[in-house]
Enzyme design. Structure first.
Site, PDB file in Angstrom:
ATOM      1  CG  HIS A 154      -2.024  -1.003   1.124  1.00 38.53           C
ATOM      2  ND1 HIS A 154      -3.321  -0.667   0.810  1.00 38.53           N
ATOM      3  CD2 HIS A 154      -2.021  -2.349   1.264  1.00 38.53           C
ATOM      4  CE1 HIS A 154      -4.075  -1.761   0.779  1.00 38.53           C
ATOM      5  NE2 HIS A 154      -3.302  -2.803   1.053  1.00 38.53           N
ATOM      6  CG  ASP A 363       0.309   9.310   0.395  1.00 39.57           C
ATOM      7  OD1 ASP A 363       0.249   8.164   0.886  1.00 39.57           O
ATOM      8  OD2 ASP A 363      -0.397  10.257   0.793  1.00 39.57           O
TER       9      ASP A 363
HETATM   10  C1  GDG Z   1      -2.064   4.003   3.185  1.00 37.51           C
HETATM   11  C2  GDG Z   1      -1.042   4.621   2.219  1.00 37.51           C
HETATM   12  C3  GDG Z   1      -2.739   4.502   0.385  1.00 37.51           C
HETATM   13  C4  GDG Z   1      -8.531  10.339   7.367  1.00 37.51           C
HETATM   14  N1  GDG Z   1      -8.909  11.015   8.460  1.00 37.51           N
HETATM   15  C5  GDG Z   1     -10.057  10.479   8.865  1.00 37.51           C
HETATM   16  C6  GDG Z   1     -10.383   9.428   8.003  1.00 37.51           C
HETATM   17  N2  GDG Z   1      -9.429   9.372   7.090  1.00 37.51           N
HETATM   18  C7  GDG Z   1      -9.446   8.428   5.969  1.00 37.51           C
HETATM   19  C8  GDG Z   1      -9.421   9.146   4.647  1.00 37.51           C
HETATM   20  C9  GDG Z   1      -8.894   8.062   3.735  1.00 37.51           C
HETATM   21  C10 GDG Z   1      -7.954   7.294   4.670  1.00 37.51           C
HETATM   22  O1  GDG Z   1      -8.307   7.615   5.996  1.00 37.51           O
HETATM   23  C11 GDG Z   1      -6.509   7.717   4.482  1.00 37.51           C
HETATM   24  O2  GDG Z   1      -6.034   7.111   3.339  1.00 37.51           O
HETATM   25  P1  GDG Z   1      -4.777   7.671   2.571  1.00 37.51           P
HETATM   26  O3  GDG Z   1      -4.703   6.971   1.274  1.00 37.51           O
HETATM   27  O4  GDG Z   1      -4.924   9.145   2.393  1.00 37.51           O
HETATM   28  O5  GDG Z   1      -3.510   7.436   3.499  1.00 37.51           O
HETATM   29  P2  GDG Z   1      -2.910   6.319   4.549  1.00 37.51           P
HETATM   30  O6  GDG Z   1      -3.700   6.233   5.789  1.00 37.51           O
HETATM   31  O7  GDG Z   1      -1.485   6.740   4.747  1.00 37.51           O
HETATM   32  O8  GDG Z   1      -2.998   4.926   3.765  1.00 37.51           O
HETATM   33  C12 GDG Z   1      -1.747   5.414   1.123  1.00 37.51           C
HETATM   34  C13 GDG Z   1      -3.647   3.786   1.377  1.00 37.51           C
HETATM   35  O9  GDG Z   1      -2.894   3.103   2.375  1.00 37.51           O
HETATM   36  C14 GDG Z   1      -4.540   2.763   0.659  1.00 37.51           C
HETATM   37  O10 GDG Z   1      -3.796   1.825  -0.052  1.00 37.51           O
HETATM   38  O11 GDG Z   1      -3.528   5.298  -0.478  1.00 37.51           O
HETATM   39  O12 GDG Z   1      -0.802   5.929   0.201  1.00 37.51           O
HETATM   40  O13 GDG Z   1      -0.138   5.475   2.930  1.00 37.51           O
HETATM   41  O14 GDG Z   1      -9.889   7.196   3.329  1.00 37.51           O
HETATM   42  O15 GDG Z   1     -10.715   9.613   4.342  1.00 37.51           O
HETATM   43  N3  GDG Z   1     -11.507   8.672   8.121  1.00 37.51           N
HETATM   44  C15 GDG Z   1     -12.333   8.972   9.145  1.00 37.51           C
HETATM   45  N4  GDG Z   1     -12.068   9.979  10.048  1.00 37.51           N
HETATM   46  C16 GDG Z   1     -10.947  10.761   9.923  1.00 37.51           C
HETATM   47  O16 GDG Z   1     -10.743  11.697  10.705  1.00 37.51           O
HETATM   48  N5  GDG Z   1     -13.463   8.251   9.305  1.00 37.51           N
END
Ligand code: GDG
Length: 462
Positions: A154, A363
Site C-alpha cells: 500500500h 505517498d
Molecule cells: C495508506 C497509504 C494509500 C482520514 N482522516 C479520517 C479518516 N481518514 C481516511 C481518509 C482516507 C484514509 O483515511 C486515508 O487514506 P490515505 O490513502 O490518504 O492514506 P494512509 O492512511 O497513509 O494509507 C496510502 C492507502 O494506504 C490505501 O492503499 O492510499 O498511500 O499510505 O480514506 O478519508 N476517516 C475517518 N475519520 C478521519 O478523521 N473516518
C-alpha cells in the site's frame, strides 16, 4: 472456486470500521467465498494466554492474533514503523536500525504463516497486505503452503539505492518473490522494485508480460492503483452527519472560500510544508487575506513514536505563528484540528471546499485525493491540488500538480485554484471524476484477484 484468505495487520473485525478503505475492498470478495481474514487482535498479551481469537461474521472467519509487548515494540513500532515506513517513504534520515528487531519481525511473520497454512485448503488463494508482512510469502512456503499467493504494497517502494539501506533488503526481496503476484500502487514503485531485482538479484524482466524471473521463480509484478467506493462516498454527502458538519463549518468560516486538508498526522504527508505555503500565500497574495480559510484535519497516529511527537510540536508552533501573524479579530486563516471525524462528515466538508489540498512528500496512492473528487458538485466543483509525489498523480493528471517542497509554487497553485473560472473547474473535474469512477475499489480488487487466480498465466516455474 476456493476461498479468499486475506492477511493484514489491521482487519475490519469491528463492523463499524467497514465503511472505508481496505474493508470495503475485501469484504464482498470475502463474503462471496466464505473467506478468512487474519490480522492482529489489537490486544497486547504476555505469557501463555497470548492466543488467537476466532469468530464468524456474514460467513467470514476472523482469526485475530494477540501480540506480546516485545512484538508490539519490535515488530510494529520499531521494524515496521520506525524502519520500513520511513525508508519506503524515502526518509532514510528518520530510519532507526535496531539489531534485534528483524528477529522479532521475522518471528511474527512466521507465526502468522503457521496460522494461515494450518487453515488454508487446496484451491484457496492468499492475499497478503502491506509492509508488516513483507516476509510472509516465504514464511508460508516454509510452513508448507504451495497455493496461489499474492502481495500488495500500500505504500511506495523506494529506489534501490534507498532500499539497500535496509540491512535485510536481500532477504525481503527474496521473500516477496516467493509470492505469485506482487502488486504496487504506481508504475514508479514497480520500476524501483524491478530495477532492484535486476541490478542486485540477477533477475530478468520479460518485456511485455509483466513477469520477472527472480530467485528461480517467475513472478507477476504489476501496478494496481487502489481506488475508492465512489457511489457510496458521493451518497454520504447528503447524509445528516455531512449536512450537520457543513452547517458547523459555515458557522466557523462564513462564506469565505474554504481550503481543506485531511491527513493522518504523519511526516510523509507534508503538513509543515503545507502550513508554510499558507503563510507564503498570504505574503505573496495579500488580497487573499480575510478571503480564504484553510482547515487541516489531522487525526493523531502512532503518537508514541518520537518522530510523530516532534511533528506534532512543529505543527503546533507553525499554525500558532501563522494565525498570530496573519489572523484578525474575525478571521483565523488556518484551522488545525488534531482529531478524527466521521467519514460522512469528511464527505460533507470536501463537498463545500473550493480547494482540496493533498500535498504529501511521498505517498503510495492517497485516497483523500480521490474522495475529494468524488464529493464535488458537478455544477460547481472545487479544485484538487495534488503532490506530484503521490501515487495518485500518475492517474489524476488534471489536478493542479505541485512540488510540495516548493513553497512559492504551492502558494501560486492555491491562488490559481481560488481564482479558477467555473468552466475550467468543470472541465478538469469531469476528467478527474471519470478516472476516479472507472478505477474504483471494485476495479482494483477484481484486477488483482484475476491475476492471482490466473495460475495458468504464471506458466511453469523454472
Ligand atoms: C495508506 C497509504 C494509500 C482520514 N482522516 C479520517 C479518516 N481518514 C481516511 C481518509 C482516507 C484514509 O483515511 C486515508 O487514506 P490515505 O490513502 O490518504 O492514506 P494512509 O492512511 O497513509 O494509507 C496510502 C492507502 O494506504 C490505501 O492503499 O492510499 O498511500 O499510505 O480514506 O478519508 N476517516 C475517518 N475519520 C478521519 O478523521 N473516518
Amino acid at each position: 472456486m476456493g476461498r479468499l484468505i486475506a492477511v493484514s495487520n489491521r482487519t475490519a473485525a469491528d463492523p463499524n470500521s467497514r465503511a472505508g478503505g481496505l474493508a470495503v475492498a475485501l469484504w464482498d470478495a470475502l463474503v462471496k467465498s466464505s473467506g478468512l481474514w487474519f490480522g492482529w487482535s489489537g490486544a497486547i498479551v504476555d505469557g501463555p494466554s497470548r492466543g488467537v481469537s476466532m469468530f464468524q461474521d456474514e460467513g467470514v472467519d476472523f482469526l485475530l492474533a494477540d501480540l506480546s509487548e516485545e512484538e508490539r515494540q519490535g515488530f510494529y513500532y520499531s521494524y515496521s514503523n520506525s524502519l520500513l515506513w520511513p525508508v519506503f517513504h524515502y526518509r532514510n534520515d528518520l530510519a532507526r536500525f535496531v539489531e534485534d528487531d528483524f528477529r522479532i519481525y521475522s518471528a511474527v511473520n512466521d507465526r502468522f504463516a503457521r496460522l494461515v497454512s494450518a487453515r488454508a485448503r487446496e484451491g484457496d488463494i492468499v492475499w497478503i497486505h502491506d509492509y508488516h508482512f513483507l516476509l510472509l510469502g516465504a514464511a508460508l512456503r516454509r510452513a508448507g503452503w504451495s497455493g496461489r499467493t499474492g502481495f500488495f504494497l500500500h505504500i511506495p517502494f523506494p529506489p534501490p539505492e534507498l532500499f539497500r539501506t535496509v540491512p535485510q533488503h536481500h532477504e525481503i526481496a527474496e521473500a516477496l518473490c516467493a509470492c505469485d503476484v506482487i502488486g504496487f500502487q504506481s508504475a514508479n514503485d514497480r520500476a524501483n522494485f524491478v530495477r532492484y531485482l535486476e541490478e542486485y538479484c540477477d533477475a530478468r524482466a520479460e518485456q511485455e508480460s509483466g513477469f520477472v524471473k527472480a530467485f528461480g521463480r517467475r513472478v507477476k509484478i504489476d501496478v494496481y492503483p487502489i481506488g475508492i467506493d465512489v457511489e457510496s462516498f458521493r451518497a454520504s454527502v447528503s447524509s445528516d452527519a455531512a449536512q450537520a458538519a457543513i452547517r458547523r463549518l459555515r458557522r466557523g468560516v462564513g462564506e469565505r472560500q474554504h481550503v481543506i486538508g485531511v491527513d493522518r498526522l504523519d511526516y510523509s504527508k507534508g503538513l509543515p510544508e503545507r502550513f508554510a505555503a499558507i503563510g507564503r500565500l498570504l505574503d505573496d497574495y495579500p488580497e487573499a487575506r480575510g478571503k480564504m480559510t484553510m482547515t487541516q484535519i489531522a487525526p493523531p497516529s502512532r503518537s508514541s513514536v518520537e518522530e510523530y511527537q516532534e511533528l506534532r510540536n512543529e505543527l503546533d508552533a507553525l499554525s500558532g505563528r501563522i494565525n498570530g501573524d496573519y489572523g484578525d479579530l474575525d478571521w483565523t486563516p488556518l484551522r488545525y484540528l488534531v482529531r478524527g471525524y466521521q467519514r460522512e462528515e469528511l464527505a460533507g466538508l470536501y463537498s463545500v471546499s473550493r480547494v482540496g489540498l493533498v500535498t504529501p512528500l511521498r505517498d503510495g496512492m492517497n485516497l483523500v485525493a480521490k474522495e475529494y473528487v468524488a464529493a464535488q458538485d458537478p455544477d460547481d466543483p472545487g479544485v484538487l491540488i495534488l503532490s506530484e509525489f503521490a501515487g495518485a498523480a500518475e492517474q489524476l493528471s488534471e489536478a493542479l500538480l505541485v512540488n510540495p517542497y516548493d513553497s512559492a509554487g504551492l502558494a501560486a497553485a492555491i491562488n490559481a485554484a481560488l481564482h479558477m473560472p467555473l468552466d475550467e473547474r468543470r472541465a478538469r473535474w469531469k476528467r478527474l471524476f471519470e478516472t476516479v469512477r472507472q478505477y474504483d475499489i471494485a476495479w482494483w480488487r477484481e484486477k488483482f484477484l484475476a491475476d492471482l487466480r490466473d495460475g495458468d498465466a504464471a506458466g511453469p516455474r523454472d
